[in-house]
Structure formats: C-alpha cells, structure tokens
Design a protein around this motif. Structure first.
Motif, PDB file in Angstrom:
ATOM      1  N   TRP A 109     -90.522   8.472 -28.376  1.00 46.41           N
ATOM      2  CA  TRP A 109     -91.873   8.831 -27.893  1.00 46.41           C
ATOM      3  C   TRP A 109     -92.047   8.418 -26.474  1.00 46.41           C
ATOM      4  CZ3 TRP A 109     -96.243   6.007 -27.046  1.00 46.41           C
ATOM      5  CH2 TRP A 109     -97.458   6.567 -26.611  1.00 46.41           C
ATOM      6  N   TRP A 110     -91.657   6.981 -26.203  1.00 45.36           N
ATOM      7  CA  TRP A 110     -92.150   6.615 -24.968  1.00 45.36           C
ATOM      8  C   TRP A 110     -91.380   7.224 -23.883  1.00 45.36           C
ATOM      9  CZ3 TRP A 110     -96.067   2.858 -23.194  1.00 45.36           C
ATOM     10  CH2 TRP A 110     -95.701   2.392 -21.994  1.00 45.36           C
ATOM     11  N   LEU A 111     -89.897   7.147 -24.124  1.00 46.42           N
ATOM     12  CA  LEU A 111     -89.067   7.721 -23.067  1.00 46.42           C
ATOM     13  C   LEU A 111     -89.279   9.130 -22.916  1.00 46.42           C
ATOM     14  CD1 LEU A 111     -85.779   6.041 -23.954  1.00 46.42           C
ATOM     15  CD2 LEU A 111     -87.421   5.378 -22.052  1.00 46.42           C
ATOM     16  N   GLU A 112     -89.741   9.999 -23.799  1.00 53.10           N
ATOM     17  CA  GLU A 112     -90.097  11.383 -23.582  1.00 53.10           C
ATOM     18  C   GLU A 112     -91.308  11.530 -22.625  1.00 53.10           C
ATOM     19  OE1 GLU A 112     -90.421  15.519 -26.192  1.00 53.10           O
ATOM     20  OE2 GLU A 112     -90.911  13.580 -27.039  1.00 53.10           O
ATOM     21  N   ARG A 113     -92.248  10.576 -22.910  1.00 49.61           N
ATOM     22  CA  ARG A 113     -93.558  10.621 -21.891  1.00 49.61           C
ATOM     23  C   ARG A 113     -93.110  10.235 -20.529  1.00 49.61           C
ATOM     24  NH1 ARG A 113     -98.720  10.273 -23.680  1.00 49.61           N
ATOM     25  NH2 ARG A 113     -99.243   8.575 -22.301  1.00 49.61           N
ATOM     26  N   ALA A 114     -92.150   8.993 -20.582  1.00 50.66           N
ATOM     27  CA  ALA A 114     -91.569   8.551 -19.285  1.00 50.66           C
ATOM     28  C   ALA A 114     -90.964   9.874 -18.307  1.00 50.66           C
ATOM     29  CB  ALA A 114     -90.764   7.712 -19.383  1.00 50.66           C
ATOM     30  N   VAL A 115     -89.936  10.532 -19.017  1.00 53.06           N
ATOM     31  CA  VAL A 115     -89.468  11.741 -18.203  1.00 53.06           C
ATOM     32  C   VAL A 115     -90.454  12.809 -18.028  1.00 53.06           C
ATOM     33  CG1 VAL A 115     -87.598  13.518 -18.552  1.00 53.06           C
ATOM     34  CG2 VAL A 115     -87.262  11.520 -19.440  1.00 53.06           C
ATOM     35  N   ARG A 116     -91.542  13.220 -18.874  1.00 48.21           N
ATOM     36  CA  ARG A 116     -92.266  14.017 -18.437  1.00 48.21           C
ATOM     37  C   ARG A 116     -93.382  13.574 -17.322  1.00 48.21           C
ATOM     38  NH1 ARG A 116     -96.146  15.547 -22.892  1.00 48.21           N
ATOM     39  NH2 ARG A 116     -95.182  13.879 -24.158  1.00 48.21           N
ATOM     40  N   GLY A 117     -93.782  12.193 -17.236  1.00 46.62           N
ATOM     41  CA  GLY A 117     -94.203  11.805 -16.242  1.00 46.62           C
ATOM     42  C   GLY A 117     -93.774  11.619 -15.008  1.00 46.62           C
TER      43      GLY A 117
END
Length: 448
Positions: free
Chosen positions: A414-422
């Motif tokens: 979940w965290w890394l997916e947010r990091a990529v989207r951000g």
C-alpha cells in the motif's frame, strides 16, 4: 497405506490446493500478495471456520494423526524445501558499488537493532505463554528476534515488479539489503532449530555422534555446523566455477532431475549434520545462479521448471497448511498481537530509516526504504511455522507471527503504491537490475 488412507490424502490435498489457488488468484486481482489468499484458503478449512461449523467433517477431512496426516505433512515439508530453494534462486545479483554504503549501513543497523530489541524484549517479559512444548528459552529468543528483524525478498520483489519500479534505485537497495539480511537470519534460525533438535531424545546424525547435547555446547555445535555448511557450499561453488570445460560439467546439472535431486539430497545431508534442511534448500537455490551463470534462471531453464511446478502445487499446499494450523478462536490474543506488531514495525522501520539516513539518503527515500523492508512475508511465515512445528513457540505466538508477516507485507504494498502515484519513486531504467528475468519467475508473492 490403504485405499481409504490414500483417499483421505488425495481429497485433503485437492481441497487445500483448490482453496489456495482460488483465493490466491482473488487476492492478486485485488492487488494483494497471493500468499495471503493461500493462507486464508487453509484458514477456512481449519479449526477457525470449518472446525467451528462442522467439527466432525473437519476432523475427518484433515486428521491430526494416521496415514492421512503423514501424507499431508510430507507434501507440506516438500513445499517448505522447494519454497526455500525458490527464495534462494530469486536472489540474483543486484548489488551495485555505488549503493555499497547505503546497503551495508541499512542492512547492518536494520538487522542488528531489531534483533537487539527482540533480545531485550524477551528478557523483560515472561515466556510462559510464548514457549512451545520444546521448552527451550534460547531458541525461543532467537526465533522472536529473527521474526522482528526479517525482510521478505519474494513478496517485496513482486510488489516492486507490479508497480513497475524493479529497475529503480530504491528497488536495487531494497533487494540488496534483503539478500544480506535473509542469509544471516536463516543461519540464526538454523541454529535455533538445531538446538531444539539436539535437546530432544531423538537426536539424529552427527550431533548424536559427538554428543552435542543441550546448553552452551549445543549452541556452539549448531552454530559451527550451520556456518560451516554455508561456507563449504560457497567454497564448492567457487571451485566449480573455475573448473576447465565449465560448460561440459554443467550440462548434467542443468536438468530438472538433477536440480531436484541436489535439493533433496542436500536437505537430507543437513539433517545428518544437524543443520535445518530448509537452510540446505535455501543455500542450493542461492548458489544456483553462481554455478550455472545467468542462464540458470532463464524462461526454459531447469531451475525455472522446478520453480513453476513448485509454485503450482507444493508451495500453495504449504501455505494452505499454514492456514490450516491457525486457530483464531482459541489461540489468538488480539492485545498481544497488536503490541508485538507495533514493536516489530517501529523497531524495524526506525532502524532501517536511521541506517539509510546515515548513508546519506534523502528523508523521503529513507522512509520508503523503512516501510518496504518492514515486509516480512514468506520468510516471516517460514520462521513461524518451522518454530511451531518443532515446539519452539506456542500456538498463540505462532498466530501472532503469521498475522504480523501478513499485515506488514500488505502495508508495504500500500505504501509503495502511494509513493509511485505521488512521484516519489519512479521506474528509472537501470540495466544493473534485470527485471526481465523477474517477470518470467513464478509469482514471488504467491511463493513466499
């Protein structure tokens, strides 16, 4: 084995395999690790769900004793060995000289500090509710400390691949650190398992011959056996690479039959030496790329064939049996699990963050590394199940360790997916990491 016994074995394995694959694929569609669905499949067939709804049917389908249980446990043990072989084979060369400072500092601090937290914690709490029937405090302390410090290579590599950032600088550091950590922690786990085996009345192999016994002498023997086995395996791989006519001698090794024979034979040798057999399978997988070259993990290679079949049959059954062992009704303490989860996450994430910052990495990248390396996945599950099977940990602690491994893996995704989207992490091309080979591998999220 009678026909009735064989029927029990085949029916039970078929149900476990169907449940594992069905829910595993569902979780993949939900962008979650397949291993979570595979464990859930076994959980539904175990004492938590089916055992409550129809206890008689659950006992009939999955007996705890007799030929049916032995047959199921054999597939379970083979699944563990092939899982460890697969995990080792996934550790292809990802190290880069420019990352050496970050990798060494992050791995050292990110492993030593959580392990020390585990040691300190076990000295402060009573072990009555945590101790398994083996009654070995030293082994229990090692397992708990390793479970806090461990990182999952297959799960985190699948997350990086799915997000398209396998070639990023972040991925390179994450995988390099995870490789170093898992090697050290697998050695420590092998020592803990050996200590318990040595303290029982059924000591087997060389440990019995030299009267390793228990206590300090046993700890020294099993530490020397595990480390010595690993160093000898490295030496053998080094010498084999330098033999003349390398392609000629490697040809017999490059077959499915020979790979499987070596995995099983090495695991059997480890039992004689007093080393955990799963560690032997792990080392064989780890050295596969060393002795066969880059082609050893190609799309049509023997290693890939073994991994594909293991990922389709043995490994899903292994994780389903893990779920089958879980009893969330009678052996689950929510309060203790939340405390353990918080301590483990804070200890691991903060130490990784500190190591990355000491290495000069930016704060945002250090935070991403901290969360990514907090994923425990398959290695955390393997540590819990092997320790539970030999009686090091109690049923309640076993459940806590499994829940921790699952939740930390989901948090990392979940965290890394947010990091990529951000935009904090971008799939910057880097030819030093070959993600083409990774895309041909069986789903690491489903295998570890």
């Amino acid at each position: 084995m009678s026909q009735a016994d064989l029927f029990h074995v085949l029916l039970g394995i078929a149900l476990l395999l169907a449940a594992a694959h069905g829910l595993g694929r569902l979780f993949v569609r939900l962008r979650q690790p397949a291993v979570v669905g595979e464990i859930l499949g076994g959980l539904l067939l175990g004492p938590t769900v089916l055992g409550q709804a129809a206890p008689g049917l659950a006992d009939w389908l999955f007996p705890s004793t007799g030929a049916g249980a032995v047959g199921r446990d054999l597939v379970y043990q083979l699944g563990l060995l092939l899982l460890m072989f697969t995990a080792g084979a996934h550790m292809r060369k990802v190290f880069s000289r420019q990352d050496s400072k970050a990798v060494v500092l992050t791995a050292t601090i990110g492993m030593v500090v959580p392990f020390a937290v585990g040691l300190a914690g076990m000295s402060l709490v009573t072990s009555d509710g945590l101790m398994g029937p083996a009654g070995n405090t030293a082994a229990l302390t090692i397992v708990v400390s390793c479970s806090i410090a461990v990182t999952s290579i297959p799960v985190i590599s699948r997350i990086l691949l799915d997000l398209g950032i396998m070639r990023s600088a972040l991925a390179r550091v994450v995988l390099s650190v995870a490789v170093l950590e898992d090697i050290v922690l697998n050695v420590l786990l092998s020592i803990a398992l050996g200590m318990v085996a040595g303290s029982s009345h059924s000591v087997f192999g060389l440990a019995r011959t030299v009267h390793a016994g228990s206590g300090t002498g046993a700890a020294v023997y099993y530490a020397a056996a595990s480390i010595g086995f690993f160093l000898l395996a490295l030496l053998a791989a080094f010498l084999l690479r330098r033999l003349p006519n390398g392609r000629a001698w490697r040809r017999p090794w490059d077959s499915v039959a020979m790979r499987t024979t070596v995995v099983l034979g090495t695991s059997a040798l480890c039992l004689v030496l007093g080393v955990a057999p799963m560690f032997g399978a792990f080392v064989v997988g780890l050295l596969t790329g060393t002795t066969t070259g880059r082609a050893g993990t190609g799309a049509a290679s023997p290693t890939r064939t073994v991994q594909d079949f293991a990922a389709g049959f043995f490994i899903p059954v292994y994780f389903a049996v893990v779920g089958l062992k879980l009893d969330l009704i009678h052996s689950f303490s929510i309060g203790f699990t939340l405390v353990f989860l918080a301590v483990a996450c804070v200890a691991k994430a903060s130490s990784v963050y500190a190591g990355a910052r000491f290495a000069g990495r930016p704060g945002a990248e250090s935070l991403d590394l901290a969360v990514a390396l907090n994923a425990r996945g398959g290695p955390g599950i393997v540590m819990a199940t092997t320790a539970y099977d030999v009686g090091i940990v109690s049923a309640s602690l076993f459940t806590t360790l499994i829940v921790t491994a699952v939740l930390t893996s989901q948090l990392a995704g979940w965290w890394l997916e947010r990091a990529v989207r951000g935009g904090r992490v971008s799939p910057a091309p880097d030819t030093r990491v070959d993600d083409r080979a990774a895309t041909r591998s069986p789903s690491p999220a489903g295998t570890s």
